[in-house]
Design an enzyme around this catalytic site. Structure first.
Site, PDB file in Angstrom:
ATOM      1  N   GLY A  93       0.798  -1.227   0.000  1.00  0.00           N
ATOM      2  CA  GLY A  93       0.000   0.000   0.000  1.00  0.00           C
ATOM      3  C   GLY A  93       0.830   1.276   0.000  1.00  0.00           C
ATOM      4  O   GLY A  93       0.355   2.339   0.397  1.00  0.00           O
ATOM      5  N   HIS A 100       9.257   6.104   4.370  1.00  0.00           N
ATOM      6  CA  HIS A 100       8.593   6.784   5.493  1.00  0.00           C
ATOM      7  C   HIS A 100       8.045   5.742   6.458  1.00  0.00           C
ATOM      8  O   HIS A 100       7.655   4.649   6.058  1.00  0.00           O
ATOM      9  CB  HIS A 100       7.453   7.695   5.009  1.00  0.00           C
ATOM     10  CG  HIS A 100       6.484   7.028   4.097  1.00  0.00           C
ATOM     11  ND1 HIS A 100       6.737   6.834   2.750  1.00  0.00           N
ATOM     12  CD2 HIS A 100       5.249   6.495   4.321  1.00  0.00           C
ATOM     13  CE1 HIS A 100       5.708   6.234   2.196  1.00  0.00           C
ATOM     14  NE2 HIS A 100       4.790   5.992   3.118  1.00  0.00           N
TER      15      HIS A 100
HETATM   16  P1  5GP Z   1       1.918   5.401   2.180  1.00  0.00           P
HETATM   17  O1  5GP Z   1       0.518   5.206   1.682  1.00  0.00           O
HETATM   18  O2  5GP Z   1       2.887   5.555   1.029  1.00  0.00           O
HETATM   19  O3  5GP Z   1       2.366   4.396   3.191  1.00  0.00           O
HETATM   20  O4  5GP Z   1       1.901   6.764   2.992  1.00  0.00           O
HETATM   21  C1  5GP Z   1       1.955   8.015   2.382  1.00  0.00           C
HETATM   22  C2  5GP Z   1       1.256   8.946   3.327  1.00  0.00           C
HETATM   23  O5  5GP Z   1       1.555  10.270   2.944  1.00  0.00           O
HETATM   24  C3  5GP Z   1      -0.275   8.828   3.309  1.00  0.00           C
HETATM   25  O6  5GP Z   1      -0.720   8.472   4.607  1.00  0.00           O
HETATM   26  C4  5GP Z   1      -0.743  10.208   2.879  1.00  0.00           C
HETATM   27  O7  5GP Z   1      -1.908  10.633   3.558  1.00  0.00           O
HETATM   28  C5  5GP Z   1       0.447  11.075   3.189  1.00  0.00           C
HETATM   29  N1  5GP Z   1       0.578  12.234   2.328  1.00  0.00           N
HETATM   30  C6  5GP Z   1       0.485  12.256   0.975  1.00  0.00           C
HETATM   31  N2  5GP Z   1       0.711  13.498   0.516  1.00  0.00           N
HETATM   32  C7  5GP Z   1       0.953  14.273   1.598  1.00  0.00           C
HETATM   33  C8  5GP Z   1       1.254  15.667   1.762  1.00  0.00           C
HETATM   34  O8  5GP Z   1       1.350  16.437   0.818  1.00  0.00           O
HETATM   35  N3  5GP Z   1       1.431  16.108   3.033  1.00  0.00           N
HETATM   36  C9  5GP Z   1       1.349  15.275   4.126  1.00  0.00           C
HETATM   37  N4  5GP Z   1       1.515  15.830   5.332  1.00  0.00           N
HETATM   38  N5  5GP Z   1       1.069  13.956   4.001  1.00  0.00           N
HETATM   39  C10 5GP Z   1       0.882  13.471   2.755  1.00  0.00           C
END
Ligand code: 5GP
Ligand code: ZN
Length: 114
Positions: A93, A100
């Site tokens: 996901g 991160h």
């Molecule tokens: P992943 O889905 O890749 O594990 O997590 C990426 C996270 O980044 C998601 O939870 C999403 O809400 C967050 N996210 C995406 N774009 C931005 C942004 O521009 N600013 C912040 N603060 N979070 C973001």
């Protein structure tokens, strides 16, 4: 990385709500929180995912976990707990291709995650 959202956040080119920063790590609130407290902890060096980290660069991962421990204590999660997550790749996901770690807390989280 020029076209990386999180590199732009670290550089300050895209605004973020910072909760922690040191020489190797940056942490900020997730824009779409999945828990009362949802923090993203990222290395200041670009890695596509946890699969891209090798050798001495694992210090970044150590430091991310250290930051998570500090933030979890600050947020008062020691008693009730919290969750740390590295979503990786399609099945994991992962939507942003800069390593991160999610720190989620403030409610009882379910398992399995779905
Ligand atoms: P992943 O889905 O890749 O594990 O997590 C990426 C996270 O980044 C998601 O939870 C999403 O809400 C967050 N996210 C995406 N774009 C931005 C942004 O521009 N600013 C912040 N603060 N979070 C973001
Ligand atoms: Zn990046």
């Amino acid at each position: 990385m020029e076209d990386c959202l999180f590199c732009k956040i670290i550089a300050g080119d895209i605004p973020s709500n910072k909760v922690y920063e040191d020489d190797m790590v940056y942490a900020f609130y997730d824009i779409e929180p999945q828990a009362p407290e949802h923090i993203l902890i990222i290395p200041k060096k670009h890695f596509d995912s946890i699969l891209s980290v090798a050798g001495k660069d694992f210090e970044y991962v150590d430091r991310m976990i250290e930051a998570a421990q500090k933030l979890a204590k600050e947020k008062g999660f020691e008693k009730d707990g919290f969750r740390l997550v590295f979503n990786t790749g399609k099945d994991g996901g992962q939507t942003v291709q800069h390593l991160h770690m999610h720190l989620l807390g403030g409610r009882s989280l379910q398992w399995p995650p779905g």
